[in-house]
Scaffold this motif. Structure first.
Motif, PDB file in Angstrom:
ATOM      1  N   LYS A  26       7.184  -1.511   3.436  1.00  0.00           N
ATOM      2  CA  LYS A  26       6.744  -1.591   4.824  1.00  0.00           C
ATOM      3  C   LYS A  26       7.523  -2.588   5.677  1.00  0.00           C
ATOM      4  O   LYS A  26       8.016  -2.260   6.747  1.00  0.00           O
ATOM      5  N   HIS A 177      -3.170  -3.753   9.499  1.00  0.00           N
ATOM      6  CA  HIS A 177      -2.214  -2.779  10.024  1.00  0.00           C
ATOM      7  C   HIS A 177      -2.883  -1.684  10.847  1.00  0.00           C
ATOM      8  O   HIS A 177      -2.224  -1.045  11.674  1.00  0.00           O
ATOM      9  N   TYR A 178      -4.193  -1.458  10.665  1.00  0.00           N
ATOM     10  CA  TYR A 178      -4.861  -0.443  11.477  1.00  0.00           C
ATOM     11  C   TYR A 178      -4.788  -0.772  12.964  1.00  0.00           C
ATOM     12  O   TYR A 178      -4.707   0.123  13.804  1.00  0.00           O
ATOM     13  N   LYS A 181      -1.696   0.603  14.939  1.00  0.00           N
ATOM     14  CA  LYS A 181      -1.488   2.020  15.176  1.00  0.00           C
ATOM     15  C   LYS A 181      -1.544   2.324  16.670  1.00  0.00           C
ATOM     16  O   LYS A 181      -2.379   1.798  17.403  1.00  0.00           O
ATOM     17  N   GLU A 182      -0.660   3.202  17.111  1.00  0.00           N
ATOM     18  CA  GLU A 182      -0.575   3.534  18.538  1.00  0.00           C
ATOM     19  C   GLU A 182      -1.905   4.056  19.068  1.00  0.00           C
ATOM     20  O   GLU A 182      -2.324   3.705  20.167  1.00  0.00           O
ATOM     21  N   THR A 183      -2.583   4.899  18.285  1.00  0.00           N
ATOM     22  CA  THR A 183      -3.830   5.476  18.763  1.00  0.00           C
ATOM     23  C   THR A 183      -4.915   4.425  18.921  1.00  0.00           C
ATOM     24  O   THR A 183      -5.728   4.498  19.849  1.00  0.00           O
ATOM     25  N   HIS A 239     -10.782  -2.849   7.986  1.00  0.00           N
ATOM     26  CA  HIS A 239     -10.248  -1.769   8.816  1.00  0.00           C
ATOM     27  C   HIS A 239     -11.325  -1.109   9.676  1.00  0.00           C
ATOM     28  O   HIS A 239     -11.188  -0.996  10.897  1.00  0.00           O
ATOM     29  N   LEU A 366      -6.321   9.020  14.183  1.00  0.00           N
ATOM     30  CA  LEU A 366      -5.427   7.926  13.803  1.00  0.00           C
ATOM     31  C   LEU A 366      -4.343   8.397  12.849  1.00  0.00           C
ATOM     32  O   LEU A 366      -3.224   7.886  12.874  1.00  0.00           O
ATOM     33  N   GLN A 367      -4.697   9.343  11.991  1.00  0.00           N
ATOM     34  CA  GLN A 367      -3.726   9.944  11.071  1.00  0.00           C
ATOM     35  C   GLN A 367      -4.351  11.190  10.464  1.00  0.00           C
ATOM     36  O   GLN A 367      -5.569  11.244  10.295  1.00  0.00           O
ATOM     37  N   GLU A 370      -1.278  11.752  15.176  1.00  0.00           N
ATOM     38  CA  GLU A 370      -1.985  10.846  16.069  1.00  0.00           C
ATOM     39  C   GLU A 370      -2.157  11.454  17.457  1.00  0.00           C
ATOM     40  O   GLU A 370      -1.237  12.042  18.016  1.00  0.00           O
ATOM     41  N   ASP A 410       5.815   2.628  13.323  1.00  0.00           N
ATOM     42  CA  ASP A 410       4.872   2.231  12.296  1.00  0.00           C
ATOM     43  C   ASP A 410       4.100   1.008  12.764  1.00  0.00           C
ATOM     44  O   ASP A 410       4.600   0.198  13.565  1.00  0.00           O
ATOM     45  N   ALA A 411       2.859   0.873  12.282  1.00  0.00           N
ATOM     46  CA  ALA A 411       2.016  -0.238  12.725  1.00  0.00           C
ATOM     47  C   ALA A 411       2.682  -1.589  12.481  1.00  0.00           C
ATOM     48  O   ALA A 411       2.568  -2.508  13.292  1.00  0.00           O
TER      49      ALA A 411
END
Length: 483
Positions: A26, A177-178, A181-183, A239, A366-367, A370, A410-411
């Motif tokens: 990552k 990391h959640y 996320k863009e969303t 999360h 979210l996945q 997205e 990526d987050a």
């Protein structure tokens, strides 16, 4: 639509545990992508630190292979060669004094200094102490720590106290990391940058909220670790708690790190204790083709849950009477993470036999894929009278923003750059972590006292039957788990 890239200041980033799985999968690929995007200056330095004795060239070769594999980049890509020039390596002893003088000599004056603790939490205190005692970190330095942030309230407090001996709260970045996320970030934009939803975002109009994080994989390969945590420690306490907070929080006075985290903290403190009948724990079973949880955990007597579903209520004016249903599990039907805000049905229908209006739903995916969609009722096209049908107003980020899945940041890319910028908005504060554990601990204690085993469920299913009954008794249904 082309995203605007704002370069960050020159920095020295030290990645402790640079030879480990997280760094290889990552962190290094995320840094490479930000370099290719033009966000990382050519003068920046990324210094790997671990116990392994090796030189800069060997570490660069290792990084080349990792970025090629996990970032899907050809090893002979000239951009990768340029990025690798930023990398250096120093062997350090986290529990001794070896290597720390060499690490200090590599740090440059005038650059932002950040230290990523990609190591087991047991080493956080040792590394923090040596960064301070060897004069490597100063009051402007930043440290990044990965979860788990303790395994209960007391250990979380101990960890916070340990870090606070050497670093101020404004220097500590607890990464989830959640939140990168863009969303998830767009959830705040949808709520607070549009007048459309906020007047309806309360118990008067929202019937309930569902938050689902489903995985198709089991715990094979990490069963001994997972068996000491379980689904509530691994997913719910961090999360899913963060997703719940972003849905339920009040508008902050400003998009400022402490203002946002103050409102999230209020939500956690307003959570009601969860009744035993409002929780379902599950454990996936083998089917002859795949192994069950007990086999993957190498513990036939295990009572650790691989699935949990619960009904959560918030005691405040906005959400009194609107339940939040959370569920997460391993080896389920599909890999998906989503938030569904289910609005109440219209109080009166003017349409008789043409199809009863269904509740509107705002679904945030979210996945995978997205995006967001809003389910609304419309007239079915064609002659023959007024027939109603529910359709989604769909916004996939790939379509709306002109990005395919490979272009979606990526987050870790966003979060690491926020560390360099000094922006803590998407990171958890110490009191927030402790408040989450204070709510979670009684749930875990009640389970342990009951001595009950988790309910079995088939691999590839939607979870145990008891989770369905949790919703059915409230005359509601879980959304179908699907890709």
């Amino acid at each position: 639509m082309v995203s605007r890239v704002i370069p960050v200041d020159d920095f020295d980033l030290v990645v402790f545990g640079a030879t480990g799985d997280l760094a290889q999968r990552k962190i290094l690929p995320a840094l490479f992508r930000r370099f290719v995007a033009g966000q990382i200056p050519e003068s920046a330095r990324i210094i790997g630190a671990a116990r392994t004795e090796q030189d800069d060239a060997a570490f660069r070769d290792e990084a080349r292979r990792a970025i090629s594999e996990h970032g899907r980049v050809p090893q002979d890509d000239p951009r990768l060669a340029r990025f690798l020039e930023l990398l250096a390596y120093t062997a350090v002893d986290a529990k001794g004094d070896g290597g720390w003088a060499d690490l200090k000599a590599r740090m440059r004056e005038g650059a932002v200094h950040a230290f990523y603790f990609s190591v087991a939490p047991a080493l956080f205190g040792d590394i923090a102490e040596r960064l301070a005692s060897h004069g490597i970190a100063d009051r402007d330095s930043r440290i990044v720590v990965e979860k788990p942030f303790g395994r209960d309230l007391q250990t979380a407090r101990d960890l916070n106290d340990m870090l606070a001996r050497h670093f101020g709260e404004q220097q500590i970045y607890r990464i989830d990391h959640y939140l990168g996320k863009e969303t998830v970030q767009n959830l705040m934009a949808v709520r607070f940058a549009n007048i459309l939803f906020e007047p309806l975002w309360n118990s008067q109009y929202v019937d309930h909220v569902q938050i689902t994080v489903a995985e198709t994989v089991g715990v094979a390969g990490r069963g001994s670790y997972y068996d000491k945590s379980g689904a509530i420690r691994d997913m719910v306490q961090n999360h899913m708690m963060q997703l719940l907070c972003l849905i339920a929080m009040e508008p902050p006075y400003h998009f400022d790190p402490n203002a946002v985290r103050d409102e999230k903290l209020k939500v956690i403190r307003a959570l009601q204790p969860v009744e035993p009948d409002d929780i379902v724990r599950g454990q996936y079973q083998g089917d002859g083709k795949s192994t069950g949880y007990a086999e993957d955990a190498e513990n036939p007597a295990t009572r650790t849950e691989s699935y949990v579903a619960m009904k959560v209520c918030i005691s405040n004016w906005r959400w009194q009477g609107t339940p939040f249903y959370l569920r997460t599990g391993k080896k389920l039907r599909a890999r998906t993470s989503e938030i569904a805000v289910v609005f109440r049905e219209p109080p009166h229908s003017i349409f008789d036999d043409t199809g009863a209006p269904k509740a509107n739903e705002l679904v945030i995916r979210l996945q995978p894929n997205e995006g967001m969609n809003l389910k609304v009722m419309i007239k079915e096209p064609g002659p023959g009278g007024m027939r109603l049908v529910q359709v989604p107003l769909d916004m996939s980020f790939a379509d709306a923003l002109g990005q395919d899945g490979s272009d979606m940041p990526d987050a870790y890319e966003r979060l690491i750059m926020d560390v360099i910028r000094g922006n803590q908005t998407l990171f958890m504060r110490g009191d927030e972590v402790e408040a989450a554990w204070a709510w979670t601990d009684p749930i875990i204690a009640a389970w342990e006292d009951s001595k009950r085993r988790p309910e079995p469920y088939d691999a590839g299913s939607s979870g145990p039957e008891e989770a369905l009954r949790l919703m059915h008794r409230d005359n509601r249904r879980w959304r179908e788990i699907r890709p």
